[in-house]
Write a protein that holds these residues in place. Structure first.
Motif, short mmCIF file in Angstrom:
data_model
loop_
_atom_site.label_atom_id
_atom_site.label_comp_id
_atom_site.label_asym_id
_atom_site.label_seq_id
_atom_site.Cartn_x
_atom_site.Cartn_y
_atom_site.Cartn_z
N GLY A 1 0.72 -1.20 -0.10
CA GLY A 1 0.08 -0.14 0.07
C GLY A 1 0.83 1.27 -0.01
O GLY A 1 2.00 1.19 0.24
N THR B 1 0.36 5.20 1.73
CA THR B 1 -0.37 6.33 2.38
C THR B 1 0.19 7.51 2.03
O THR B 1 1.34 7.74 2.14
CB THR B 1 -0.28 6.13 3.85
OG1 THR B 1 1.03 5.97 4.51
CG2 THR B 1 -0.70 4.68 4.43
N SER C 1 -5.84 13.92 2.18
CA SER C 1 -5.49 12.65 1.91
C SER C 1 -5.22 12.50 0.27
O SER C 1 -6.03 13.26 -0.40
CB SER C 1 -6.69 11.56 2.22
OG SER C 1 -6.29 10.46 2.07
N SER D 1 -3.91 7.28 -1.55
CA SER D 1 -3.59 6.19 -0.70
C SER D 1 -4.16 5.05 -1.06
O SER D 1 -5.68 4.90 -1.40
CB SER D 1 -3.84 6.78 0.85
OG SER D 1 -3.19 7.78 1.06
N ARG D 2 -3.56 3.72 -0.89
CA ARG D 2 -4.34 2.56 -1.12
C ARG D 2 -3.84 1.36 -0.32
O ARG D 2 -2.74 1.49 0.17
CB ARG D 2 -4.01 2.25 -2.76
CG ARG D 2 -2.57 2.26 -3.12
CD ARG D 2 -2.80 2.22 -4.73
NE ARG D 2 -1.48 2.45 -5.14
CZ ARG D 2 -0.85 3.60 -5.61
NH1 ARG D 2 -1.71 4.42 -5.59
NH2 ARG D 2 0.38 3.51 -5.93
N LEU D 3 -4.55 0.29 -0.42
CA LEU D 3 -4.24 -0.92 0.43
C LEU D 3 -4.52 -2.06 -0.79
O LEU D 3 -5.68 -2.15 -1.16
CB LEU D 3 -4.82 -1.19 1.66
CG LEU D 3 -4.96 -2.55 2.44
CD1 LEU D 3 -3.65 -2.52 2.85
CD2 LEU D 3 -5.92 -2.57 3.46
N SER E 1 -7.71 -1.20 -3.05
CA SER E 1 -8.88 -0.31 -2.65
C SER E 1 -8.12 0.84 -2.17
O SER E 1 -7.16 0.97 -1.76
CB SER E 1 -9.55 -0.89 -1.53
OG SER E 1 -10.66 -0.15 -1.19
N SER E 2 -8.83 1.79 -2.50
CA SER E 2 -8.22 3.45 -2.28
C SER E 2 -8.82 3.71 -0.62
O SER E 2 -9.57 2.95 -0.01
CB SER E 2 -8.89 4.15 -2.92
OG SER E 2 -10.41 4.31 -2.94
N LEU E 3 -7.98 4.37 0.08
CA LEU E 3 -8.22 4.81 1.40
C LEU E 3 -8.17 6.30 1.66
O LEU E 3 -7.37 7.10 1.00
CB LEU E 3 -7.04 4.43 1.99
CG LEU E 3 -6.85 2.73 2.39
CD1 LEU E 3 -5.28 2.71 3.02
CD2 LEU E 3 -7.83 1.99 2.92
N LEU F 1 -7.37 8.89 4.06
CA LEU F 1 -6.84 8.93 5.29
C LEU F 1 -7.49 10.29 6.31
O LEU F 1 -7.50 10.15 7.43
CB LEU F 1 -5.35 9.30 5.67
CG LEU F 1 -4.67 8.13 4.71
CD1 LEU F 1 -3.25 8.52 4.46
CD2 LEU F 1 -4.80 6.93 5.53
N SER G 1 -12.51 7.08 5.06
CA SER G 1 -13.34 6.06 4.14
C SER G 1 -12.26 5.12 3.41
O SER G 1 -11.26 5.01 3.37
CB SER G 1 -13.73 7.15 2.95
OG SER G 1 -12.37 7.78 2.16
N ILE G 2 -13.01 3.88 2.94
CA ILE G 2 -12.39 2.73 2.39
C ILE G 2 -13.36 2.61 1.19
O ILE G 2 -14.36 2.46 1.13
CB ILE G 2 -12.27 1.63 3.33
CG1 ILE G 2 -11.64 1.85 4.51
CG2 ILE G 2 -11.79 0.39 2.55
CD1 ILE G 2 -11.53 0.76 5.43
#
Length: 109
Positions: free
Chosen positions: A28, A30, A50, A56-58, A78-80, A82, A86-87
């Motif tokens: 990921g 951040t 963010s 940002s992603r995981l 998936s995007s995050l 920060l 939100s996911i």
């Protein structure tokens, strides 16, 4: 006595053929920034943003050996957000990459 020998040989054969290899990678990025904005509608504010330079992603990437040179592969990302927690998006969790397939050494894929 014959039953014990059959079980012993079965365990030797199944133990010698189980060389399946699997891998799972979690990765990921951040990216967040604390920014100071002056003269925002006559005021100033400090904000947490963010995805200032990158989103940002995981993600999870994996491979499971199925034997005979065939492997199952997948990638879920998936995007995050920060700044607000939100996911993904409002309708899809794996909103960046979400695929699965097979790879084969003998087929060249």
């Amino acid at each position: 006595m014959k039953l014990k020998i059959a079980i012993f040989f079965t365990s030797i054969i199944s133990g010698s053929m189980s060389h399946a290899e699997s891998s799972l990678v979690m990765y990921g990025i951040t990216d967040s920034a604390l920014t100071y904005v002056s003269n925002k509608m006559g005021n100033s504010s400090t904000e947490l943003n963010s995805g200032n330079l990158n989103t940002s992603r995981l993600g999870f990437r994996g491979k499971e050996d199925l034997g005979g040179g065939l492997a199952a592969i997948f990638n879920l990302e998936s995007s995050l957000g920060l700044d607000n927690g939100s996911i993904g998006s409002s309708s899809t969790f794996w909103n960046r990459q979400a695929w699965m397939g097979f790879s084969s050494k003998s087929w060249g894929i």
